[in-house]
Design an enzyme around this catalytic site. Structure first.
Site, short mmCIF file in Angstrom:
data_model
loop_
_atom_site.label_atom_id
_atom_site.label_comp_id
_atom_site.label_asym_id
_atom_site.label_seq_id
_atom_site.Cartn_x
_atom_site.Cartn_y
_atom_site.Cartn_z
N THR A 119 0.64 -1.23 0.03
CA THR A 119 -0.10 0.05 -0.28
C THR A 119 0.81 1.15 -0.05
O THR A 119 0.68 2.38 -0.68
CB THR A 119 -0.92 0.01 1.37
OG1 THR A 119 -1.72 -1.31 1.34
CG2 THR A 119 -1.94 1.31 1.23
N ASP A 141 2.99 -8.41 10.36
CA ASP A 141 4.38 -8.90 10.16
C ASP A 141 5.62 -8.15 10.85
O ASP A 141 6.61 -8.70 11.09
CB ASP A 141 4.63 -9.13 8.76
CG ASP A 141 3.99 -10.30 8.05
OD1 ASP A 141 3.25 -10.84 9.14
OD2 ASP A 141 4.07 -10.74 7.03
N ARG A 176 3.53 -35.18 22.52
CA ARG A 176 3.68 -35.05 21.14
C ARG A 176 4.56 -34.06 20.76
O ARG A 176 4.65 -33.06 21.47
CB ARG A 176 2.16 -34.73 20.71
CG ARG A 176 1.18 -35.99 20.55
CD ARG A 176 -0.17 -35.26 20.19
NE ARG A 176 -1.13 -36.44 19.73
CZ ARG A 176 -2.49 -36.20 20.25
NH1 ARG A 176 -2.89 -35.11 20.28
NH2 ARG A 176 -3.08 -37.25 19.94
N ARG A 185 5.84 -13.56 6.21
CA ARG A 185 6.21 -14.45 4.92
C ARG A 185 7.67 -14.10 4.62
O ARG A 185 8.48 -14.72 4.14
CB ARG A 185 5.23 -13.80 3.80
CG ARG A 185 5.05 -12.42 3.61
CD ARG A 185 3.96 -11.64 2.77
NE ARG A 185 3.95 -12.59 1.52
CZ ARG A 185 3.15 -13.23 0.91
NH1 ARG A 185 2.23 -13.53 1.40
NH2 ARG A 185 3.47 -13.86 -0.40
N GLN A 288 -4.56 -14.92 13.62
CA GLN A 288 -3.50 -13.95 13.96
C GLN A 288 -3.81 -12.20 13.64
O GLN A 288 -3.26 -11.40 14.42
CB GLN A 288 -2.31 -14.20 13.44
CG GLN A 288 -1.74 -15.59 14.11
CD GLN A 288 -0.68 -16.02 13.14
OE1 GLN A 288 0.47 -15.76 13.40
NE2 GLN A 288 -1.02 -16.87 12.20
O1 F6P Z 1 1.43 -9.32 5.53
C1 F6P Z 1 0.53 -9.84 6.57
C2 F6P Z 1 0.00 -11.36 6.25
O2 F6P Z 1 -0.57 -11.58 7.22
C3 F6P Z 1 1.10 -12.22 5.97
O3 F6P Z 1 1.84 -12.53 7.02
C4 F6P Z 1 0.52 -13.29 5.07
O4 F6P Z 1 1.33 -14.02 4.28
C5 F6P Z 1 -0.41 -12.52 4.34
O5 F6P Z 1 -0.71 -11.23 5.06
C6 F6P Z 1 -1.80 -13.33 3.73
O6 F6P Z 1 -2.58 -12.59 3.20
P1 F6P Z 1 -3.95 -12.97 2.82
O7 F6P Z 1 -5.07 -12.28 3.63
O8 F6P Z 1 -3.97 -12.40 1.45
O9 F6P Z 1 -4.28 -14.39 2.84
#
Ligand code: F6P
Length: 365
Positions: A119, A141, A176, A185, A288
Site C-alpha cells: 500500500t 508481520d 507429542r 512471509r 492472528q
Molecule cells: O502481510 C501480512 C500477512 O498476514 C502475511 O503474513 C501473510 O502471508 C499474508 O498477510 C496473508 O494474506 P491474505 O489475507 O491475502 O491471505
C-alpha cells in the site's frame, strides 16, 4: 468546515486499523473542524466510480476495540497494475491516472494511506503523480522499515503466545510434538517473539534457513533431558537449507501475490518420519489478524492517526508516521518501503533465544 481530507486502509487487515481511523476523524473534526471522507476497500475505492463515505464522529463511535477495518480493504487492488478480465484472461493495467483524477474530483486535499509495504509503495507512486499523501505503517508481520514497530504486530504476538500456552498442556499430556505455523512471509518477528514469550523449543524463521537434522537433534536432546513433548514454531516463510518457501499459490495464479502456507505440515511430516514420534500441526492463519486489538495497538493506532492529521496540517506530504523509541515521529515514505525490516540472524533477540536453548534451525557447526 475549511478542509477535506481522505483516509483509506489497504492490504491485509490488521488489529488497530479502526483506532487509526478514529484517531484521524476525532482529531480532524474535534480540534480542527475538518471534513473527513473514507475511501472504501483500499485503492480499489478510487478505481471506476469512486466508493467513499463521510466519516463523522458518529461513524467512529465504538470502533476502538473492533478488529478489521470499517472501511474495508483489498490486497489485490494495485491501481498501477490492476487486474482486468478480458475474454476470460486477466491483464494487469495501469489505472493510476484514473485514480488521480477521481481523487481530485472528490475535492480532497490529501489522502492518508494506512497500509503495509504494498500500500505504501502505491502511495509513494501516486504522490509522484500529484496526490498529496501521508502514510501510516500497518502490518502484523512488523516487516516495515522506518518505524520501530507497526501497529497490529503486538496483538498478533499476544494471540500466538496465548495459543502456545494452550498447546503446551495438550502437547505434554499426549507427549507429542506440536508444530505451530504462524504468519511472517519475509520476516520472522511474530514467530521469534511469540515463540520466546510462549516458550517454544524450536523456532523457524525465514531469515535462518533450517536444517531438519538439527531440528530433530534438538527434539531428541530435549527428550533425553526428560521432556517428552516439544513445541515447534514455524513462520510461514521459513524454508529448509537448499529448499524453498512452501507456496500454495504462485503470484501468477493469485493476481501477483504469492500465497504461502504448508511449511508446518512439511516440518511435522519430517519430524515423524525421522523420529517416529506423533506430531500435530496447528496453522494459526488469519486468527492472528482478527479480533480486538491489544491496548498497545489501540494506543499506537490512535497516536498514528493523530500524527497523520498533524502532518497534513503542516502540509508535510510524502511522509509516513513512525514510532521512534517512545516518540511518534515521521520519515519519508521511501525510507519505509525500499527494503524490509528483517530479523538480524546475529542480533540480540536471536542470541537471547539461542542462549535460552531455543533451536533456531541452524545446522550444527
Ligand atoms: O502481510 C501480512 C500477512 O498476514 C502475511 O503474513 C501473510 O502471508 C499474508 O498477510 C496473508 O494474506 P491474505 O489475507 O491475502 O491471505
Amino acid at each position: 468546515m475549511s478542509r477535506t481530507i481522505a483516509i483509506l486502509t489497504g492490504g491485509g487487515d490488521c488489529p488497530g486499523l479502526n483506532a487509526v481511523i478514529r484517531g484521524v476523524v476525532r482529531s480532524a473534526t474535534l480540534t480542527r473542524d475538518w471534513r473527513v471522507i473514507g475511501i472504501e476497500d483500499g485503492f480499489d475505492g478510487l478505481v471506476g466510480t469512486p466508493r467513499w463515505r463521510e466519516l463523522t464522529l458518529a461513524s467512529v463511535r465504538g470502533i476502538l476495540p473492533r478488529g478489521g477495518t470499517i472501511l474495508g480493504t483489498s490486497n489485490r487492488g494495485n491501481p498501477l497494475a490492476y487486474p482486468v478480465e478480458e475474454n476470460g484472461e486477466t491483464r494487469l493495467v495501469d489505472l493510476s491516472d484514473q485514480v488521480v483524477k477521481n481523487f481530485h474530483d472528490l475535492g480532497v486535499e490529501a489522502l492518508i494511506a494506512v497500509g503495509g509495504d504494498g500500500t505504501l509503495k502505491i502511495a509513494r507512486a501516486l504522490q509522484e503523480k500529484g496526490v498529496p499523501m501521508v502514510g501510516v505503517p500497518k502490518t502484523i508481520d512488523n516487516d516495515l522499515r522506518g518505524t520501530d514497530v507497526t501497529f497490529g504486530y503486538n496483538t498478533a504476538v499476544n494471540i500466538v503466545t496465548e495459543a502456545l500456552d494452550r498447546l503446551h498442556s495438550t502437547a505434554e499430556s499426549h507427549q507429542r510434538v506440536m508444530v505451530v505455523e504462524v504468519m511472517g512471509r519475509d520476516a520472522g518477528w511474530i514467530g521469534l517473539e511469540a515463540g520466546l514469550a510462549g516458550s517454544a523449543d524450536v523456532i523457524l524463521i525465514p531469515e535462518i534457513p533450517f536444517d531438519m537434522t538439527a531440528v530433530c537433534d534438538a527434539i531428541e536432546a530435549r527428550k533425553a533431558r526428560g521432556s517428552k513433548f516439544s513445541i515447534v514454531v514455524a513462520a510461514e516463510g521459513a524454508f529448509p537449507i537448499a529448499g524453498q518457501k512452501v507456496v500454495q499459490l504462485t503470484g501468477s495464479e493469485n493476481l501477483g501475490v504469492e500465497r504461502l502456507g504448508g511449511v508446518g505440515a512439511f516440518v511435522a511430516d519430517e519430524i515423524s518420519r525421522l523420529l517416529h514420534v506423533e506430531t500435530r500441526v496447528v496453522v494459526l492463519g488469519h486468527v492472528q489478524r482478527g479480533g480486538t486489538p491489544s491496548p498497545f495497538d489501540r494506543i499506537l493506532g490512535s497516536r498514528f492517526g493523530v500524527k497523520a492529521v498533524e502532518l497534513i496540517e503542516q502540509k508535510r506530504y510524502g511522509r509516513m508516521v513512525s514510532l521512534q523509541g517512545r516518540q511518534v515521529s515521521d520519515v519519508d515514505i521511501i525510507d519505509a518501503v525500499d527494503s524490509l525490516n528483517l530479523v538480524d540472524p546475529d542480533g540480540d533477540l536471536v542470541r537471547t533465544a539461542e542462549a535460552l536453548g531455543v533451536m533456531l534451525g541452524r545446522a550444527a557447526a
